[in-house]
Each structure stands twice: as structure tokens, then as C-alpha cells.
Design a protein around this motif. Structure first.
Motif, PDB file in Angstrom:
ATOM      1  N   ALA A 281       0.828  -1.208   0.000  1.00 47.34           N
ATOM      2  CA  ALA A 281       0.000   0.000   0.000  1.00 47.34           C
ATOM      3  C   ALA A 281       0.863   1.258   0.000  1.00 47.34           C
ATOM      4  CB  ALA A 281      -0.940  -0.010   1.206  1.00 47.34           C
ATOM      5  N   ALA A 282       1.961   1.238   0.754  1.00 43.58           N
ATOM      6  CA  ALA A 282       2.861   2.404   0.785  1.00 43.58           C
ATOM      7  C   ALA A 282       3.467   2.650  -0.595  1.00 43.58           C
ATOM      8  CB  ALA A 282       3.960   2.183   1.821  1.00 43.58           C
ATOM      9  N   ARG A 283       3.857   1.585  -1.271  1.00 41.16           N
ATOM     10  CA  ARG A 283       4.407   1.748  -2.625  1.00 41.16           C
ATOM     11  C   ARG A 283       3.367   2.319  -3.583  1.00 41.16           C
ATOM     12  NH1 ARG A 283       7.791  -3.791  -2.536  1.00 41.16           N
ATOM     13  NH2 ARG A 283       9.729  -2.909  -1.761  1.00 41.16           N
ATOM     14  N   CYS A 284       2.121   1.870  -3.456  1.00 45.06           N
ATOM     15  CA  CYS A 284       1.042   2.428  -4.289  1.00 45.06           C
ATOM     16  C   CYS A 284       0.858   3.911  -4.000  1.00 45.06           C
ATOM     17  CB  CYS A 284      -0.262   1.677  -4.043  1.00 45.06           C
ATOM     18  SG  CYS A 284      -0.286   0.015  -4.735  1.00 45.06           S
ATOM     19  N   PHE A 285       0.846   4.265  -2.723  1.00 39.54           N
ATOM     20  CA  PHE A 285       0.695   5.669  -2.335  1.00 39.54           C
ATOM     21  C   PHE A 285       1.852   6.498  -2.897  1.00 39.54           C
ATOM     22  CE2 PHE A 285       1.404   9.247   0.569  1.00 39.54           C
ATOM     23  CZ  PHE A 285       0.149   9.830   0.585  1.00 39.54           C
ATOM     24  N   LEU A 286       3.077   5.993  -2.760  1.00 41.73           N
ATOM     25  CA  LEU A 286       4.258   6.736  -3.205  1.00 41.73           C
ATOM     26  C   LEU A 286       4.388   6.788  -4.725  1.00 41.73           C
ATOM     27  CD1 LEU A 286       6.821   5.503  -0.553  1.00 41.73           C
ATOM     28  CD2 LEU A 286       5.944   7.832  -0.812  1.00 41.73           C
ATOM     29  N   SER A 287       3.711   5.891  -5.435  1.00 35.85           N
ATOM     30  CA  SER A 287       3.793   5.896  -6.898  1.00 35.85           C
ATOM     31  C   SER A 287       3.229   7.183  -7.484  1.00 35.85           C
ATOM     32  CB  SER A 287       3.076   4.684  -7.487  1.00 35.85           C
ATOM     33  OG  SER A 287       1.678   4.800  -7.318  1.00 35.85           O
ATOM     34  N   GLN A 288       2.437   7.909  -6.721  1.00 39.19           N
ATOM     35  CA  GLN A 288       1.851   9.174  -7.165  1.00 39.19           C
ATOM     36  C   GLN A 288       2.816  10.345  -6.964  1.00 39.19           C
ATOM     37  OE1 GLN A 288      -1.951   9.594  -5.118  1.00 39.19           O
ATOM     38  NE2 GLN A 288      -2.088   7.380  -5.012  1.00 39.19           N
ATOM     39  N   TRP A 289       3.922  10.104  -6.284  1.00 39.22           N
ATOM     40  CA  TRP A 289       4.881  11.156  -5.961  1.00 39.22           C
ATOM     41  C   TRP A 289       6.020  11.156  -6.986  1.00 39.22           C
ATOM     42  CZ3 TRP A 289       5.448  13.374  -0.625  1.00 39.22           C
ATOM     43  CH2 TRP A 289       4.281  13.203   0.120  1.00 39.22           C
ATOM     44  N   PRO A 290       6.422  12.332  -7.467  1.00 34.99           N
ATOM     45  CA  PRO A 290       7.533  12.371  -8.419  1.00 34.99           C
ATOM     46  C   PRO A 290       8.866  11.979  -7.772  1.00 34.99           C
ATOM     47  CG  PRO A 290       6.819  14.588  -7.863  1.00 34.99           C
ATOM     48  CD  PRO A 290       5.855  13.647  -7.215  1.00 34.99           C
ATOM     49  N   GLU A 291       8.996  12.254  -6.488  1.00 40.97           N
ATOM     50  CA  GLU A 291      10.214  11.910  -5.755  1.00 40.97           C
ATOM     51  C   GLU A 291       9.821  11.434  -4.361  1.00 40.97           C
ATOM     52  OE1 GLU A 291      14.115  14.334  -4.384  1.00 40.97           O
ATOM     53  OE2 GLU A 291      13.349  14.747  -6.395  1.00 40.97           O
ATOM     54  N   TRP A 292      10.421  10.337  -3.914  1.00 42.63           N
ATOM     55  CA  TRP A 292      10.052   9.781  -2.619  1.00 42.63           C
ATOM     56  C   TRP A 292      10.806  10.466  -1.486  1.00 42.63           C
ATOM     57  CZ3 TRP A 292       9.884   3.724  -3.046  1.00 42.63           C
ATOM     58  CH2 TRP A 292       8.907   3.365  -3.970  1.00 42.63           C
ATOM     59  N   PRO A 293      10.087  10.897  -0.458  1.00 50.01           N
ATOM     60  CA  PRO A 293      10.754  11.453   0.721  1.00 50.01           C
ATOM     61  C   PRO A 293      11.249  10.306   1.608  1.00 50.01           C
ATOM     62  CG  PRO A 293       8.395  11.445   1.050  1.00 50.01           C
ATOM     63  CD  PRO A 293       8.636  10.949  -0.356  1.00 50.01           C
ATOM     64  N   PRO A 294      12.026  10.611   2.640  1.00 53.84           N
ATOM     65  CA  PRO A 294      12.367   9.568   3.618  1.00 53.84           C
ATOM     66  C   PRO A 294      11.072   9.048   4.238  1.00 53.84           C
ATOM     67  CG  PRO A 294      13.646  11.567   4.010  1.00 53.84           C
ATOM     68  CD  PRO A 294      12.624  11.897   2.969  1.00 53.84           C
ATOM     69  N   CYS A 295      11.006   7.730   4.464  1.00 53.34           N
ATOM     70  CA  CYS A 295       9.786   7.108   4.974  1.00 53.34           C
ATOM     71  C   CYS A 295      10.120   6.116   6.087  1.00 53.34           C
ATOM     72  CB  CYS A 295       9.071   6.333   3.869  1.00 53.34           C
ATOM     73  SG  CYS A 295       8.589   7.318   2.453  1.00 53.34           S
ATOM     74  N   ARG A 296       9.098   5.819   6.891  1.00 53.71           N
ATOM     75  CA  ARG A 296       9.223   4.758   7.889  1.00 53.71           C
ATOM     76  C   ARG A 296       7.839   4.201   8.196  1.00 53.71           C
ATOM     77  NH1 ARG A 296       9.932   9.152  12.137  1.00 53.71           N
ATOM     78  NH2 ARG A 296       8.107   8.875  13.472  1.00 53.71           N
ATOM     79  N   PHE A 297       7.817   3.058   8.868  1.00 60.25           N
ATOM     80  CA  PHE A 297       6.580   2.405   9.266  1.00 60.25           C
ATOM     81  C   PHE A 297       6.525   2.365  10.789  1.00 60.25           C
ATOM     82  CE2 PHE A 297       7.464   0.895   5.054  1.00 60.25           C
ATOM     83  CZ  PHE A 297       6.219   0.865   4.446  1.00 60.25           C
ATOM     84  N   ASP A 298       5.490   2.972  11.362  1.00 62.38           N
ATOM     85  CA  ASP A 298       5.292   2.979  12.811  1.00 62.38           C
ATOM     86  C   ASP A 298       4.064   2.156  13.159  1.00 62.38           C
ATOM     87  OD1 ASP A 298       7.364   4.815  12.836  1.00 62.38           O
ATOM     88  OD2 ASP A 298       6.215   6.414  13.801  1.00 62.38           O
ATOM     89  N   VAL A 299       4.015   1.686  14.390  1.00 64.65           N
ATOM     90  CA  VAL A 299       2.831   1.023  14.921  1.00 64.65           C
ATOM     91  C   VAL A 299       2.436   1.741  16.201  1.00 64.65           C
ATOM     92  CG1 VAL A 299       1.866  -1.106  15.876  1.00 64.65           C
ATOM     93  CG2 VAL A 299       3.450  -1.227  13.946  1.00 64.65           C
ATOM     94  N   VAL A 300       1.163   2.103  16.295  1.00 59.16           N
ATOM     95  CA  VAL A 300       0.599   2.629  17.537  1.00 59.16           C
ATOM     96  C   VAL A 300      -0.356   1.556  18.035  1.00 59.16           C
ATOM     97  CG1 VAL A 300      -0.841   4.396  18.620  1.00 59.16           C
ATOM     98  CG2 VAL A 300       0.829   5.044  16.865  1.00 59.16           C
TER      99      VAL A 300
END
Length: 159
Positions: free
Chosen positions: A124-143
């Protein structure tokens, strides 16, 4: 394009640090959180989940996060949902999975984010980021909300 990268280390003087087997780099427990995600027995699982997401977002907002998207969904095989997509104060894009358990039986809320769930979040994150021309730094958190206590695991798993 950039790469998915580890994020910030939590710096909060009243947080208790510990590690959780199978998940995460650091975990902070916030026992004094006043928001409750306990619910009446007549609430549906969806209503309980929504209440947990509301409380998690309120907490993250108090930490300086900016909401970009809530309940981002992808379709098709391997699809998934990301509960919250936020940007931290330093510009890192954070994909947040929110889990809630009344008790810590069977490993609790944190243990419920297994390998398959992690793969769906990554898809899902890759799908979301596919709309971005350049990827920012990312991470996965759990609450995770467990027995009325909030646990925030930053960089819960690596992609």
C-alpha cells in the motif's frame, strides 16, 4: 527516487523504552495517556477500531505530526490499508498501523502486525508513493493500544 529509510528515535523524557520481540527498533510506552479507547460492549469492531485510530491520531498530532491521509486503501490481490499517513516535523513520511486489544493475550496488539500484514502495508505504501515524483524519507510505525495503554513503535519494521 529515494528509498524507504529508518526514521527518528523517540526523544521523550517520560517514555519507558523497551524492545518487542519480532517488531521494532524502539518502543515507547505512555501510561499517562488520558484518552481511552475502551468501549461499550455494544460497539462493533469497526467502531472500536475507529476510536483507536482517533485516539492514535490525537496522540500523534500532539507529537507534531501532520495528517496527509487516513484509511488509504489499495485494491486487488495483496492490497491493503494504511490507517494513517502522516509527516513528522522533520519531513519524514510515516505510515502508521493502529492496533487495539483489550488484553495482551496471544501476544497482544504489537504481535498482531506479522509478516503478512507488513507486506500488505509495504504494498500500500508503494502504491501511495507511486503518485509522488520523488520519494521522501519514509518509515513504518505502529501505535498499539493495549489494556488502555498506548505503545508507539517507531520504525517498527524495515522495508
Amino acid at each position: 527516487r529515494g528509498t524507504l529509510a529508518d526514521g527518528l528515535v523517540l526523544r521523550r523524557h517520560d517514555a519507558q523504552r523497551s524492545t518487542h520481540r519480532g517488531i521494532g527498533h524502539s518502543m515507547a510506552t505512555f501510561p499517562n495517556q488520558t484518552r481511552s479507547v475502551t468501549s461499550a460492549p455494544t460497539q462493533t469492531s469497526k467502531q472500536k477500531g475507529d476510536a483507536a485510530e482517533d485516539a492514535a491520531w490525537a496522540f500523534l498530532q500532539s507529537q507534531g505530526m501532520q495528517l496527509l491521509h487516513r484509511n488509504y486503501r489499495t485494491r486487488g490481490r495483496g492490497g491493503g490499508e494504511i490507517d494513517l499517513i502522516v509527516r513528522d516535523p522533520k519531513g519524514t513520511l510515516v505510515f502508521v498501523e493502529v492496533r487495539s486489544r483489550a488484553q495482551s493475550r496471544q501476544g497482544g496488539a504489537l504481535a498482531s502486525v506479522g509478516r503478512v500484514k507488513q507486506q500488505r502495508l509495504l504494498f500500500a505504501a508503494r502504491c501511495f508513493l507511486s503518485q509522488w515524483p520523488e520519494w521522501p524519507p519514509c518509515r513504518f510505525d505502529v501505535v498499539a493500544w493495549e489494556a488502555g495503554q498506548l505503545h508507539w513503535v517507531q520504525s517498527a519494521f524495515e522495508a
